[in-house]
Design a protein around this motif. Sequence first.
Motif, PDB file in Angstrom:
ATOM      1  N   SER A 100       0.835  -1.200   0.000  1.00 53.08           N
ATOM      2  CA  SER A 100       0.000   0.000   0.000  1.00 53.08           C
ATOM      3  C   SER A 100       0.874   1.256   0.000  1.00 53.08           C
ATOM      4  O   SER A 100       1.613   1.497  -0.952  1.00 53.08           O
ATOM      5  N   ASP A 124      -0.576  -4.660  -3.340  1.00 54.40           N
ATOM      6  CA  ASP A 124      -1.747  -3.782  -3.253  1.00 54.40           C
ATOM      7  C   ASP A 124      -1.288  -2.330  -3.140  1.00 54.40           C
ATOM      8  O   ASP A 124      -1.671  -1.594  -2.229  1.00 54.40           O
ATOM      9  N   SER A 125      -0.474  -1.923  -4.097  1.00 53.12           N
ATOM     10  CA  SER A 125       0.360  -0.740  -3.943  1.00 53.12           C
ATOM     11  C   SER A 125      -0.369   0.575  -4.197  1.00 53.12           C
ATOM     12  O   SER A 125      -1.200   0.701  -5.096  1.00 53.12           O
ATOM     13  N   ILE A 225       4.103  -7.861  -8.995  1.00 50.18           N
ATOM     14  CA  ILE A 225       2.915  -7.208  -8.453  1.00 50.18           C
ATOM     15  C   ILE A 225       2.065  -8.276  -7.786  1.00 50.18           C
ATOM     16  O   ILE A 225       1.712  -9.280  -8.413  1.00 50.18           O
ATOM     17  N   HIS A 227      -1.510  -8.807  -5.653  1.00 50.25           N
ATOM     18  CA  HIS A 227      -2.721  -8.020  -5.427  1.00 50.25           C
ATOM     19  C   HIS A 227      -3.881  -8.923  -5.037  1.00 50.25           C
ATOM     20  O   HIS A 227      -4.069 -10.000  -5.603  1.00 50.25           O
ATOM     21  N   ASP A 231      -9.594  -6.486  -3.256  1.00 45.96           N
ATOM     22  CA  ASP A 231      -9.101  -5.231  -2.697  1.00 45.96           C
ATOM     23  C   ASP A 231     -10.030  -4.093  -3.130  1.00 45.96           C
ATOM     24  O   ASP A 231     -10.168  -3.819  -4.323  1.00 45.96           O
ATOM     25  N   PRO A 236      -8.561  -3.922  -8.328  1.00 46.48           N
ATOM     26  CA  PRO A 236      -7.669  -4.765  -9.140  1.00 46.48           C
ATOM     27  C   PRO A 236      -7.349  -4.227 -10.525  1.00 46.48           C
ATOM     28  O   PRO A 236      -6.289  -4.540 -11.071  1.00 46.48           O
ATOM     29  N   ALA A 239      -3.935  -2.734 -10.752  1.00 48.44           N
ATOM     30  CA  ALA A 239      -2.836  -3.702 -10.807  1.00 48.44           C
ATOM     31  C   ALA A 239      -2.660  -4.222 -12.232  1.00 48.44           C
ATOM     32  O   ALA A 239      -1.526  -4.383 -12.707  1.00 48.44           O
ATOM     33  N   TRP A 253      -2.132 -12.914  -8.437  1.00 46.55           N
ATOM     34  CA  TRP A 253      -3.353 -12.628  -7.702  1.00 46.55           C
ATOM     35  C   TRP A 253      -3.411 -13.449  -6.429  1.00 46.55           C
ATOM     36  O   TRP A 253      -3.095 -14.636  -6.434  1.00 46.55           O
ATOM     37  N   HIS A 259      -7.237  -5.853   0.882  1.00 48.70           N
ATOM     38  CA  HIS A 259      -6.122  -4.918   0.723  1.00 48.70           C
ATOM     39  C   HIS A 259      -4.863  -5.384   1.437  1.00 48.70           C
ATOM     40  O   HIS A 259      -3.757  -5.009   1.052  1.00 48.70           O
TER      41      HIS A 259
END
Length: 282
Positions: A100, A124-125, A225, A227, A231, A236, A239, A253, A259
């Motif tokens: 995050s 979940d950036s 990545i 995710h 979230d 999504p 992402a 995934w 999140h």
Amino acid sequence: MQASEHSVAVNGIRTHYYAAGANGSPVVLLHGGGIDNARLSWELHIPVLAERHRVIAPDFPGFGASDKPDIAYTMSFYGAFLRDFLDALQIERAALCGLSMGGGVALGFALDHPRRVEKLVLVDSYGLQRSVPFHRLSYVYIKTPLNGLSWALMRSRAVVRYSLAALLKRPGAVTDELVEQAYQEMVRPGAGRAWNGIQQSDITWNGVRTCYLDRLGEISAPVLIVHGTKDSAVPPEWAREAQRRIPGSRLEWMEGAGHWAQRDCPEDFNRVVSAFLDESGH
């Protein structure tokens, strides 16, 4: 949690961090915003990653057991802090794994200091979306006294449990122990000040100030990545867009996760991240 606790002064700010693993390349784990800290984000992962890497997990200034000075907390402040923190520990080059807000910090650092980033894991950036869900409603909320009231209401274990259920979607992920850890973080003096500062500075009427979508093609490090499919904070589709824009990047995934995908699916997370970190070459 098989890690030792340390502190280091970074520009006069006492910074608390966990360290584990004496061998292998350095991996720096960066937690998220809200009332997060290194233990909440990474306690299920440090022992596994430390089997083959030197793992460092700091509490950002304003969070956890680190100092909470009365300063302007912004994403650019945390990018500069990460540079100076690595310098203080004499780490020239490392893999960065950010959740995050921590992912947004890692992204900015990778763009500004590409030679210092061995690999990049974005969980979940933050920094991938042009706006937050219900963006203008969120902007108005952040700018009103209701924002402060919500922090006051969080000083209840029941409300903390409810809030965790918004972050964690898999059955059994919200445990009594986790609720207690999050509650204790919530009642620390100064809790929430840093995150409120970031929201105040970063959420504008027209969008998110920290959005790296248009620069993702500049990233040269290998990127993973991770995710959660459920979230709601970073939907999504962001992402997927990031994966399309970052050359050679991989998207994994975490099925049914929210999140906090790493806490929702700890075994899957450890498996995919360990494999990525252990790979040689690009």
